[in-house]
Write an enzyme that holds these catalytic residues in place. Structure first.
Site, PDB file in Angstrom:
ATOM      1  N   CYS A  45       2.544  -6.717   2.621  1.00 41.99           N
ATOM      2  CA  CYS A  45       2.448  -5.755   1.524  1.00 41.99           C
ATOM      3  C   CYS A  45       3.710  -4.887   1.564  1.00 41.99           C
ATOM      4  O   CYS A  45       4.144  -4.454   2.624  1.00 41.99           O
ATOM      5  CB  CYS A  45       1.198  -4.882   1.674  1.00 41.99           C
ATOM      6  SG  CYS A  45      -0.337  -5.829   1.578  1.00 41.99           S
ATOM      7  N   ASN A  93       2.002   7.254   2.505  1.00 42.71           N
ATOM      8  CA  ASN A  93       2.722   7.776   3.664  1.00 42.71           C
ATOM      9  C   ASN A  93       4.054   7.061   3.751  1.00 42.71           C
ATOM     10  O   ASN A  93       4.089   5.832   3.721  1.00 42.71           O
ATOM     11  CB  ASN A  93       1.909   7.533   4.929  1.00 42.71           C
ATOM     12  CG  ASN A  93       0.577   8.242   4.872  1.00 42.71           C
ATOM     13  OD1 ASN A  93       0.519   9.445   4.671  1.00 42.71           O
ATOM     14  ND2 ASN A  93      -0.495   7.483   4.998  1.00 42.71           N
ATOM     15  N   CYS A 122      -2.034   5.783   7.669  1.00 39.67           N
ATOM     16  CA  CYS A 122      -2.175   4.459   7.062  1.00 39.67           C
ATOM     17  C   CYS A 122      -0.815   3.877   6.720  1.00 39.67           C
ATOM     18  O   CYS A 122      -0.002   4.542   6.091  1.00 39.67           O
ATOM     19  CB  CYS A 122      -2.931   4.539   5.751  1.00 39.67           C
ATOM     20  SG  CYS A 122      -4.660   4.832   5.902  1.00 39.67           S
TER      21      CYS A 122
HETATM   22  N1  SAH Z   1      -4.968  -5.210   6.135  1.00 43.18           N
HETATM   23  C1  SAH Z   1      -6.040  -4.331   5.798  1.00 43.18           C
HETATM   24  C2  SAH Z   1      -6.212  -3.150   6.722  1.00 43.18           C
HETATM   25  C3  SAH Z   1      -4.969  -2.403   7.190  1.00 43.18           C
HETATM   26  S1  SAH Z   1      -4.195  -1.223   6.170  1.00 43.18           S
HETATM   27  C4  SAH Z   1      -5.890  -3.855   4.366  1.00 43.18           C
HETATM   28  O1  SAH Z   1      -4.888  -4.145   3.763  1.00 43.18           O
HETATM   29  O2  SAH Z   1      -6.810  -3.237   3.849  1.00 43.18           O
HETATM   30  C5  SAH Z   1      -5.302   0.084   5.870  1.00 43.18           C
HETATM   31  C6  SAH Z   1      -5.040   0.762   4.521  1.00 43.18           C
HETATM   32  O3  SAH Z   1      -3.782   1.462   4.525  1.00 43.18           O
HETATM   33  C7  SAH Z   1      -4.943  -0.235   3.385  1.00 43.18           C
HETATM   34  O4  SAH Z   1      -5.645   0.235   2.271  1.00 43.18           O
HETATM   35  C8  SAH Z   1      -3.470  -0.282   3.143  1.00 43.18           C
HETATM   36  O5  SAH Z   1      -3.154  -0.789   1.898  1.00 43.18           O
HETATM   37  C9  SAH Z   1      -3.088   1.164   3.329  1.00 43.18           C
HETATM   38  N2  SAH Z   1      -1.650   1.404   3.474  1.00 43.18           N
HETATM   39  C10 SAH Z   1      -0.683   0.527   3.825  1.00 43.18           C
HETATM   40  N3  SAH Z   1       0.524   1.111   3.824  1.00 43.18           N
HETATM   41  C11 SAH Z   1       0.326   2.391   3.465  1.00 43.18           C
HETATM   42  C12 SAH Z   1       1.187   3.528   3.317  1.00 43.18           C
HETATM   43  N4  SAH Z   1       2.484   3.431   3.547  1.00 43.18           N
HETATM   44  N5  SAH Z   1       0.623   4.702   2.957  1.00 43.18           N
HETATM   45  C13 SAH Z   1      -0.710   4.810   2.777  1.00 43.18           C
HETATM   46  N6  SAH Z   1      -1.565   3.791   2.904  1.00 43.18           N
HETATM   47  C14 SAH Z   1      -1.054   2.593   3.248  1.00 43.18           C
END
Ligand code: SAH
Length: 333
Positions: free
Chosen positions: A103, A281, A323
């Site tokens: 992602c 974040n 996160c």
């Molecule tokens: N792989 C799983 C769980 C890990 S991430 C998932 O994608 O749901 C946990 C959450 O943090 C997810 O909703 C993800 O999209 C979010 N996340 C990822 N990068 C982030 C960022 N830079 N700031 C805030 N949330 C983020």
């Protein structure tokens, strides 16, 4: 650990004794006093008592604790303990070393995939957190699979760990409703989870309301576009009678216009969904968090369209514990 004990002809309750010793402060086999001296020595030769060993511990201004954890093969993951009111603590666990899903906004995604964690490596994160919580006179009440990795791509281990987290002593006795599994949208895992007896919570990282935007943020959307993903979520709701939580990261100028809010509301109409809006974040990516003003307009537009949403406050960002910031020191920015 269980396999080694079985191989040595030891009864099942030895595992429970070892877990109890971990929970009450043992750092290595020599401190597992319920074992004979010989058995302690034999075990110490075979494997460490803990499958995760803290190598780094950072405490954020808001009390959030982030650990760097070394695994037996030298790989590193992180987990984060978040403090709430009334002595409650939430642990955010990792389920994989790195992540395959890439992602664009996520620091773990930028690392690539290392390997799956074992159930033991997941449970040990929780045992470590519980020890810390108890030291502070608090309780580990919630576990969320929102650390490193895509839990639905390591579902056997994640479910085995959930059983242990949920089981009464020497398990961790955490209620199933206080365990949440978050997925970027790995549809076959949602299908399987719908048939799993333990009623854990399911959260979907949706983050956009149209395929073009979502596809640009999350490569997995090419394989499982929004319509397929939400159809599987509806099936999950029907089969389990439970709601699904929709996570939506607000990115300035990307997915946070009132039109985006209306599209999102249309997608979620008639479903048993609850929306959590997440503050972005900072990672090394090109994105920016939505301003407060845009966030408020987004929430209002959703509410006007009849969709309830909560805004999730970011915790631990000053130590990169929030996160999407977990990258085991791999972050360069
Ligand atoms: N792989 C799983 C769980 C890990 S991430 C998932 O994608 O749901 C946990 C959450 O943090 C997810 O909703 C993800 O999209 C979010 N996340 C990822 N990068 C982030 C960022 N830079 N700031 C805030 N949330 C983020």
């Amino acid at each position: 650990m269980g396999e080694v004990l079985t191989e040595l002809g030891q009864p099942r309750y030895r595992v429970e004794q070892a877990v109890r010793a971990q929970a009450s402060g043992a750092d290595d086999w020599h401190q597992v006093t319920s074992f004979s001296k010989d058995l302690r020595a034999t075990m110490a030769e075979r494997l460490p008592l803990w499958s995760v060993v803290p190598t780094d511990r950072q405490v954020s201004r808001d009390g959030t604790i982030k650990w760097g954890l070394a695994l037996e093969d030298g790989a590193v993951v992180e987990c984060v303990l978040i403090a709430h009111a009334r002595g409650r603590r939430t642990l955010c666990v990792s389920s994989q070393v790195g992540c395959a899903l890439a992602c664009r906004f996520c620091a773990t995604g930028a690392m690539g995939f290392g390997r799956d964690l074992t159930p033991w490596e997941i449970v040990d994160q929780a045992l470590l957190a519980r020890r810390e919580a108890e030291r502070e006179g608090a309780r580990l009440t919630n576990v969320v699979f929102m650390g490193m990795g895509e839990p639905l791509q390591n579902l056997d281990a994640v479910l085995a760990a959930c059983d242990e987290l949920h089981r009464d002593a020497p398990g961790l006795g955490i209620s199933a409703r206080q365990i949440a599994i978050s997925t970027a949208g790995w549809v076959p895992g949602i299908t399987r989870l719908a048939d799993h007896p333990l009623p854990v919570r399911l959260a979907i990282s949706l983050h956009a309301a149209d395929d073009q935007t979502r596809g640009a943020l999350m490569p997995i959307n090419a394989r499982y576009p929004i319509a397929n993903l939400l159809a599987e979520c509806r099936r999950y709701c029907d089969r389990t009678g439970r709601r699904v939580f929709i996570e939506y990261l607000l990115l300035e100028g990307v997915n946070d216009s009132p039109a985006d809010a209306h599209r999102l509301a249309d997608l979620l109409r008639d479903g048993r969904f609850h929306v959590n809006l997440i503050e972005y974040n900072p990672t090394d990516g090109d994105y920016r968090a939505s301003s407060r003003d845009r966030r408020e307009r987004f929430v209002n537009a959703l509410e006007d369209a009849g969709i309830q949403a909560s805004v999730r406050r970011s915790r631990g960002a000053d130590v990169d514990a929030a996160c999407g910031q977990l990258a085991a020191g791999g972050r360069t920015g």
